[in-house]
Design a protein around this motif. Structure first.
Motif, PDB file in Angstrom:
ATOM      1  N   SER A  56      -6.845  11.213  -4.529  1.00  0.00           N
ATOM      2  CA  SER A  56      -5.855  10.673  -5.457  1.00  0.00           C
ATOM      3  C   SER A  56      -6.537  10.058  -6.680  1.00  0.00           C
ATOM      4  O   SER A  56      -7.765  10.001  -6.771  1.00  0.00           O
ATOM      5  CB  SER A  56      -5.025   9.606  -4.756  1.00  0.00           C
ATOM      6  OG  SER A  56      -5.831   8.467  -4.493  1.00  0.00           O
ATOM      7  N   PHE A  62      -6.883   7.083  -7.246  1.00  0.00           N
ATOM      8  CA  PHE A  62      -7.665   5.929  -6.827  1.00  0.00           C
ATOM      9  C   PHE A  62      -9.119   6.281  -6.531  1.00  0.00           C
ATOM     10  O   PHE A  62      -9.989   5.407  -6.546  1.00  0.00           O
ATOM     11  CB  PHE A  62      -7.038   5.285  -5.583  1.00  0.00           C
ATOM     12  CG  PHE A  62      -5.793   4.501  -5.887  1.00  0.00           C
ATOM     13  CD1 PHE A  62      -5.863   3.207  -6.382  1.00  0.00           C
ATOM     14  CD2 PHE A  62      -4.548   5.058  -5.696  1.00  0.00           C
ATOM     15  CE1 PHE A  62      -4.726   2.487  -6.673  1.00  0.00           C
ATOM     16  CE2 PHE A  62      -3.390   4.358  -5.985  1.00  0.00           C
ATOM     17  CZ  PHE A  62      -3.478   3.058  -6.478  1.00  0.00           C
ATOM     18  N   GLU A  73       0.827  -1.206   0.000  1.00  0.00           N
ATOM     19  CA  GLU A  73       0.000   0.000   0.000  1.00  0.00           C
ATOM     20  C   GLU A  73       0.860   1.254   0.000  1.00  0.00           C
ATOM     21  O   GLU A  73       0.548   2.241  -0.661  1.00  0.00           O
ATOM     22  CB  GLU A  73      -0.939  -0.012   1.203  1.00  0.00           C
ATOM     23  CG  GLU A  73      -2.134  -0.946   0.995  1.00  0.00           C
ATOM     24  CD  GLU A  73      -2.896  -1.201   2.277  1.00  0.00           C
ATOM     25  OE1 GLU A  73      -2.471  -0.705   3.333  1.00  0.00           O
ATOM     26  OE2 GLU A  73      -3.902  -1.922   2.228  1.00  0.00           O
ATOM     27  N   ASN A  83       1.201   3.975  -3.068  1.00  0.00           N
ATOM     28  CA  ASN A  83       0.466   5.186  -2.716  1.00  0.00           C
ATOM     29  C   ASN A  83       0.824   6.332  -3.660  1.00  0.00           C
ATOM     30  O   ASN A  83       1.980   6.767  -3.712  1.00  0.00           O
ATOM     31  CB  ASN A  83       0.778   5.590  -1.273  1.00  0.00           C
ATOM     32  CG  ASN A  83      -0.231   6.588  -0.729  1.00  0.00           C
ATOM     33  OD1 ASN A  83      -0.714   7.456  -1.459  1.00  0.00           O
ATOM     34  ND2 ASN A  83      -0.554   6.462   0.540  1.00  0.00           N
ATOM     35  N   ASP A 124      -7.137   7.412   0.614  1.00  0.00           N
ATOM     36  CA  ASP A 124      -7.924   6.811  -0.466  1.00  0.00           C
ATOM     37  C   ASP A 124      -7.606   5.347  -0.724  1.00  0.00           C
ATOM     38  O   ASP A 124      -8.509   4.515  -0.864  1.00  0.00           O
ATOM     39  CB  ASP A 124      -7.697   7.585  -1.777  1.00  0.00           C
ATOM     40  CG  ASP A 124      -8.293   8.977  -1.750  1.00  0.00           C
ATOM     41  OD1 ASP A 124      -9.154   9.226  -0.895  1.00  0.00           O
ATOM     42  OD2 ASP A 124      -7.891   9.800  -2.586  1.00  0.00           O
ATOM     43  N   ILE A 125      -6.338   5.020  -0.842  1.00  0.00           N
ATOM     44  CA  ILE A 125      -5.963   3.659  -1.216  1.00  0.00           C
ATOM     45  C   ILE A 125      -6.411   2.658  -0.151  1.00  0.00           C
ATOM     46  O   ILE A 125      -6.863   1.560  -0.457  1.00  0.00           O
ATOM     47  CB  ILE A 125      -4.445   3.554  -1.495  1.00  0.00           C
ATOM     48  CG1 ILE A 125      -4.118   2.215  -2.146  1.00  0.00           C
ATOM     49  CG2 ILE A 125      -3.626   3.787  -0.257  1.00  0.00           C
ATOM     50  CD1 ILE A 125      -2.707   2.148  -2.698  1.00  0.00           C
TER      51      ILE A 125
END
Length: 338
Positions: free
Chosen positions: A278, A280, A74, A78, A249-250
């Motif tokens: 982001s 994502f 992650e 990112n 977000d991720i």
């Protein structure tokens, strides 16, 4: 044909060392000699070698960008880090500076990389794009009076460290307020880090919003290790949570997948809001409601503040706050009143 220092020296009738001193604008060379040598350089179309010039100046014309330990997929994936590096690099070019990246999988290894870059004069200063309670790097930079800018809020020496940040406590409050305005009362704060300043500040903001609304502020939900996920389904049932503020977000995408695996549907019966806005946030449906932290401005201002230090414009610590905005999308809907 490549024009060299020797060519300039021969045409000007001076030693090559004199040409080098003129390139570095050394005070030992008279203005008349400087003028003569520079005229020859223009006539020959000679362009000074930056690396050679920097050796004479004992500077590198480069800055180091320090990433946190990339110890998970992650973190590696990112987009925040790529976006801020791009912004820093764009601003660095305006100052005729280049950028070098320092990264590792642990703080001790990261510290060794930073020490090497500093001792070998590879860079003139550093930008840390994170703020971590367990960081060894910031102590080294501070104790050795090395120019650096921090993206985030320091844990100590706030009056002396130059840092650029959002008001993360306000971000946490605004995210939570938005859920409360949509009639949610049982709201979780979910994170995959508990030692970075961004976590503390955003969680404080969550707590403040809940308390001001007369709602119970629940303990944060840290999901940092695989075993932490085991009790997540039970937690959702016990708290009767209808919404969550997620650290970025991720990680929010992972929480959505996890919630839906346990029979929840986002946003129909579980709303989610996150931070960073982001790429994502719009890669898959439902599109994420997210708070835009203006990553580009964070990187740009961090670079400008570092240049101020390198040129000794600043003598004391400075905090620069970058504004944010909430971007409404599809993962938050009003809770149906029964």
């Amino acid at each position: 044909m490549t024009i060299t220092v020797k060519d300039v020296a021969k045409r000007a009738g001076v030693a090559t060392s004199t040409v080098s001193r003129v390139i570095n604008d050394h005070s030992s060379i008279s203005e008349a000699t400087k003028k003569k040598v520079r005229k020859v350089m223009d006539e020959l179309g000679y362009v000074p070698n930056i690396a050679a010039r920097n050796l004479g100046k004992r500077t590198s014309s480069a800055i180091g960008v320090i990433l946190p330990p990339l110890d998970s997929k992650e973190r590696i994936g990112n987009p925040f880090y790529l976006e801020i590096i791009e912004a820093i690099n764009d601003e660095a070019q305006k100052h005729e500076m280049t950028t070098a990246i320092a990264t590792a999988k642990s703080f001790p290894r990261l510290l060794e990389n930073v020490k090497r870059m500093h001792r070998q004069k590879q860079v003139d200063g550093f930008i840390l794009v994170y703020s971590d309670r367990d960081d060894l790097v910031i102590d080294y930079l501070y104790e050795n009076a090395i120019p650096f800018t921090l993206v985030g809020q320091p844990y100590k020496n706030e009056e002396e460290i130059v840092f650029v940040d959002n008001d993360n406590q306000l971000l946490g409050k605004h995210a939570t307020d938005f859920l409360i305005k949509n009639h949610h009362e049982n709201i979780l704060f979910i994170t995959n880090t508990t030692h970075e300043s961004v976590y503390f500040e955003r969680y404080f903001g969550y707590q403040k919003a809940m308390m001001l609304a007369g709602l119970p502020a629940l303990a944060s939900v840290p999901l940092e290790k695989p075993e932490d996920f085991v009790g997540f389904e039970q937690l959702l049932k016990e708290t009767k949570a209808t919404a969550a503020v997620v650290i970025d977000d991720i990680f929010a995408l992972r929480i959505i997948q996890l919630a839906e695996m346990y029979g929840y549907k986002v946003p129909e019966n579980f709303s989610v809001i996150s931070f960073n806005n982001s790429i994502f946030s719009t890669l898959m449906h439902p599109y994420l409601t997210s708070i835009d932290v203006d990553v580009s401005e964070l990187g740009t201002m961090a670079m400008r503040k570092l240049m101020d230090q390198i040129h000794e414009v600043l003598s004391t610590g400075v905090r620069l706050v970058v504004p944010h905005k909430l971007v409404k999308r599809e993962t938050v809907v009003p809770l149906t009143q029964e």
